[in-house]
Write an enzyme that holds these catalytic residues in place. Structure first.
Site, PDB file in Angstrom:
ATOM      1  N   SER A   1       0.854  -1.187   0.000  1.00 20.59           N
ATOM      2  CA  SER A   1       0.000   0.000   0.000  1.00 20.59           C
ATOM      3  C   SER A   1       0.887   1.233   0.000  1.00 20.59           C
ATOM      4  O   SER A   1       2.067   1.144   0.363  1.00 20.59           O
ATOM      5  CB  SER A   1      -0.855  -0.017   1.273  1.00 20.59           C
TER       6      SER A   1
ATOM      7  N   TYR B   1      -2.572  -0.190  10.568  1.00 15.11           N
ATOM      8  CA  TYR B   1      -2.592  -0.673   9.177  1.00 15.11           C
ATOM      9  C   TYR B   1      -1.227  -0.446   8.519  1.00 15.11           C
ATOM     10  O   TYR B   1      -0.666  -1.359   7.904  1.00 15.11           O
ATOM     11  CB  TYR B   1      -3.693   0.059   8.402  1.00 15.11           C
TER      12      TYR B   1
HETATM   13  N1  LIG Z   1      -8.693  -0.441  -1.402  1.00 17.16           N
HETATM   14  C1  LIG Z   1      -7.643   0.318  -1.205  1.00 17.16           C
HETATM   15  O1  LIG Z   1      -7.741   1.577  -1.263  1.00 17.16           O
HETATM   16  C2  LIG Z   1      -6.282  -0.299  -0.949  1.00 17.16           C
HETATM   17  C3  LIG Z   1      -5.172   0.550  -0.996  1.00 17.16           C
HETATM   18  C4  LIG Z   1      -3.912   0.008  -0.787  1.00 17.16           C
HETATM   19  C5  LIG Z   1      -3.758  -1.345  -0.555  1.00 17.16           C
HETATM   20  N2  LIG Z   1      -4.855  -2.154  -0.488  1.00 17.16           N
HETATM   21  C6  LIG Z   1      -4.614  -3.577  -0.240  1.00 17.16           C
HETATM   22  O2  LIG Z   1      -5.132  -4.308  -1.333  1.00 17.16           O
HETATM   23  C7  LIG Z   1      -5.486  -5.640  -0.907  1.00 17.16           C
HETATM   24  C8  LIG Z   1      -6.889  -5.964  -1.397  1.00 17.16           C
HETATM   25  O3  LIG Z   1      -7.795  -5.091  -0.763  1.00 17.16           O
HETATM   26  P1  LIG Z   1      -9.174  -4.586  -1.421  1.00 17.16           P
HETATM   27  O4  LIG Z   1      -9.126  -3.112  -1.432  1.00 17.16           O
HETATM   28  O5  LIG Z   1      -9.455  -5.325  -2.661  1.00 17.16           O
HETATM   29  O6  LIG Z   1     -10.174  -4.977  -0.219  1.00 17.16           O
HETATM   30  P2  LIG Z   1     -11.410  -5.970  -0.079  1.00 17.16           P
HETATM   31  O7  LIG Z   1     -12.343  -5.798  -1.230  1.00 17.16           O
HETATM   32  O8  LIG Z   1     -11.915  -5.722   1.299  1.00 17.16           O
HETATM   33  O9  LIG Z   1     -10.742  -7.407  -0.185  1.00 17.16           O
HETATM   34  C9  LIG Z   1     -10.015  -7.967   0.867  1.00 17.16           C
HETATM   35  C10 LIG Z   1      -9.967  -9.446   0.615  1.00 17.16           C
HETATM   36  O10 LIG Z   1      -9.163 -10.067   1.641  1.00 17.16           O
HETATM   37  C11 LIG Z   1      -9.884 -11.190   2.103  1.00 17.16           C
HETATM   38  N3  LIG Z   1      -9.479 -11.615   3.440  1.00 17.16           N
HETATM   39  C12 LIG Z   1      -9.615 -10.975   4.618  1.00 17.16           C
HETATM   40  N4  LIG Z   1      -9.144 -11.740   5.622  1.00 17.16           N
HETATM   41  C13 LIG Z   1      -8.712 -12.897   5.052  1.00 17.16           C
HETATM   42  C14 LIG Z   1      -8.132 -14.085   5.545  1.00 17.16           C
HETATM   43  N5  LIG Z   1      -7.914 -14.274   6.861  1.00 17.16           N
HETATM   44  N6  LIG Z   1      -7.807 -15.073   4.668  1.00 17.16           N
HETATM   45  C15 LIG Z   1      -8.045 -14.926   3.354  1.00 17.16           C
HETATM   46  N7  LIG Z   1      -8.615 -13.839   2.817  1.00 17.16           N
HETATM   47  C16 LIG Z   1      -8.934 -12.828   3.667  1.00 17.16           C
HETATM   48  C17 LIG Z   1     -11.347 -10.787   2.028  1.00 17.16           C
HETATM   49  O11 LIG Z   1     -12.146 -11.950   2.090  1.00 17.16           O
HETATM   50  P3  LIG Z   1     -13.628 -11.953   2.781  1.00 17.16           P
HETATM   51  O12 LIG Z   1     -14.557 -11.373   1.747  1.00 17.16           O
HETATM   52  O13 LIG Z   1     -13.860 -13.373   3.048  1.00 17.16           O
HETATM   53  O14 LIG Z   1     -13.539 -11.100   4.015  1.00 17.16           O
HETATM   54  C18 LIG Z   1     -11.345 -10.110   0.669  1.00 17.16           C
HETATM   55  O15 LIG Z   1     -11.425 -11.066  -0.349  1.00 17.16           O
HETATM   56  C19 LIG Z   1      -5.338  -5.633   0.608  1.00 17.16           C
HETATM   57  O16 LIG Z   1      -4.118  -6.239   0.966  1.00 17.16           O
HETATM   58  C20 LIG Z   1      -5.305  -4.146   0.962  1.00 17.16           C
HETATM   59  O17 LIG Z   1      -4.608  -3.903   2.153  1.00 17.16           O
HETATM   60  C21 LIG Z   1      -6.126  -1.662  -0.681  1.00 17.16           C
END
Ligand SMILES: NC(=O)c1ccc[n+]([C@@H]2O[C@H](COP(=O)([O-])OP(=O)(O)OC[C@H]3O[C@@H](n4cnc5c(N)ncnc54)[C@H](OP(=O)(O)O)[C@@H]3O)[C@@H](O)[C@H]2O)c1
Length: 296
Positions: free
Chosen positions: A139, A152
Site C-alpha cells: 500500500s 494498518y
Molecule cells: N482499497 C484500497 O484503497 C487499498 C489501498 C492500498 C492497498 N490495499 C490492499 O489491497 C489488498 C486488497 O484489498 P481490497 O481493497 O481489494 O479490499 P477488499 O475488497 O476488502 O478485499 C479484501 C480481501 O481479503 C480477504 N481476506 C480478509 N481476511 C482474510 C483471511 N484471513 N484469509 C483470506 N482472505 C482474507 C477478504 O475476504 P472476505 O470477503 O472473506 O472477508 C477479501 O477477499 C489488501 O491487501 C489491501 O490492504 C487496498
C-alpha cells in the site's frame, strides 16, 4: 512468461472474493492462466466459476486450508507449474495507536503479515521448482504512515520488509519477488475500515475522546475521500497482472500518480515536512471549530 491454452500455468490469488483480488483473478484468467482463487465462503467461489476460475477455500490464517492448497498444486493432474502467488488478502484498520485494542492489532498482523508469510513458506517449494513469482500487495501506507493509520501502516511496512528480504533470498533461486503499492482503490475495504472505526470510537474513554475525538471524527471522511479519488479495482488489477507477468519485473509497482509522487517524496523529504503534509491533509476533515493539538 509463456502459457498456452492447452496447458495454462497455475497462479494463486488470495482474497479473491471482492475488490482487487476478484478483479486480478479475472484479469489473469483472461490472460490465459488457470487461476486458483482463494475465498473464505463457497458462495464467493461460485461467482468466479463463470470466468473459468477455480475457487479454493482459503483463509490464510488457517493451516489446514494452506495444506489443502499445497496438495492441490502438488497433485495437479496435468502437473502444471505454479507461475505466481499473489498475496492480496488484507484487512483494514483505522484509529489512534493508543485506542486500537491489542487483539485488533494481532488480528491485523495475523492476516496482513503472518498469513502471507505462512502461505509463501508453504508454496515456496513449488515456486522454486517453477522459478515462479511472488507478488505482495502492500500500500501507499507501506511507505507512508500518519496519524490514525498506525496499525494498518505498520502491517504494510512489515510486508515491505519481508518482501525486501525474500527478494534477495530467492533471487539466486530464480524466484522474483515484486511489491505492488496501491493508493486509493474503490473496493469494499474502506467500508470495512469505517465499521471498525465506529466501534472503536464508541469505546474510547472520555480522556481518549479529548485526545483523539477530532481525529477519529475526521478519519471516515478522510478514508472516503482517499478511496473516492482512487482507481477502480479493474485498473488496479491490470497493474497487479503486469507485476505477475512482466518478463523483467520491477521490484515495485505503484498504482495511482499521486501514490507514486508521495512515495518518492517520502524518501527525500524530512520527517517534519512529511508530517506537515499528512497532518494538513487530515485537518481538512476535522469537525469545524475543533481545537487541533499541535505537536509540542
Ligand atoms: N482499497 C484500497 O484503497 C487499498 C489501498 C492500498 C492497498 N490495499 C490492499 O489491497 C489488498 C486488497 O484489498 P481490497 O481493497 O481489494 O479490499 P477488499 O475488497 O476488502 O478485499 C479484501 C480481501 O481479503 C480477504 N481476506 C480478509 N481476511 C482474510 C483471511 N484471513 N484469509 C483470506 N482472505 C482474507 C477478504 O475476504 P472476505 O470477503 O472473506 O472477508 C477479501 O477477499 C489488501 O491487501 C489491501 O490492504 C487496498
Amino acid at each position: 512468461m509463456t502459457k498456452s491454452s492447452e496447458s495454462p500455468e497455475l497462479v494463486v490469488v488470495t482474497g479473491a472474493s471482492t475488490g482487487m483480488g476478484a478483479a486480478t483473478a479475472r484479469e489473469l484468467a483472461r490472460r490465459g492462466f488457470h487461476v486458483l482463487a482463494g475465498v473464505r465462503r463457497e458462495a464467493d467461489g461460485k461467482a468466479l466459476l463463470a470466468d473459468g476460475i477455480e475457487p479454493v477455500i482459503l483463509d490464510i490464517t488457517n493451516q489446514s486450508h494452506i495444506a489443502a492448497l499445497v496438495a492441490r498444486i502438488d497433485g495437479d493432474p496435468r502437473q502444471r507449474a505454479l507461475r505466481a502467488l499473489v498475496n492480496n488478502a488484507g484487512l483494514p484498520c483505522a484509529g489512534p495507536v493508543e485506542v486500537v485494542a491489542l487483539d485488533e492489532w494481532r488480528r491485523l498482523f495475523e492476516v496482513n503479515v503472518f498469513g502471507h508469510v505462512a502461505l509463501t513458506q508453504a508454496l515456496l517449494p513449488a515456486l522454486v521448482r517453477s522459478k515462479g513469482r511472488i507478488v505482495n500487495i502492500s500500500s501507499l501506507n507501506g511507505k507512508v504512515s500518519m496519524a490514525g493509520y498506525g496499525a494498518y501502516a505498520s502491517s504494510k511496512f512489515a510486508l515491505e520488509a519481508v518482501s525486501d528480504a525474500l527478494r534477495n533470498e530467492l533471487a539466486p533461486h530464480g524466484v522474483r519477488v515484486v511489491v505492488v503499492e496501491p493508493g486509493g482503490v474503490k473496493t469494499e475495504m474502506a467500508g470495512l475500515g469505517l465499521t471498525s472505526l465506529s466501534r472503536l470510537s464508541a469505546r474510547m474513554t472520555p480522556e481518549q475522546t479529548t485526545r483523539y475525538g477530532a481525529l477519529t471524527q475526521a478519519l471516515p471522511a478522510h478514508v472516503a475521500a482517499f478511496t473516492e479519488a482512487g482507481v477502480t479495482a479493474d485498473i488496479a488489477a491490470r497493474t497487479i497482472a503486469k507485476a505477475a507477468t512482466d518478463r523483467r519485473p520491477r521490484t515495485r509497482y505503484t498504482i495511482g500518480a499521486m501514490t507514486a509522487f508521495l512515495i518518492r517524496a517520502a524518501r527525500f523529504l524530512p520527517d517534519r515536512v512529511l508530517d506537515r503534509m499528512t497532518n494538513s491533509d487530515l485537518r481538512k476533515y476535522y469537525p469545524a471549530g475543533s481545537a487541533v493539538a499541535r505537536p509540542a
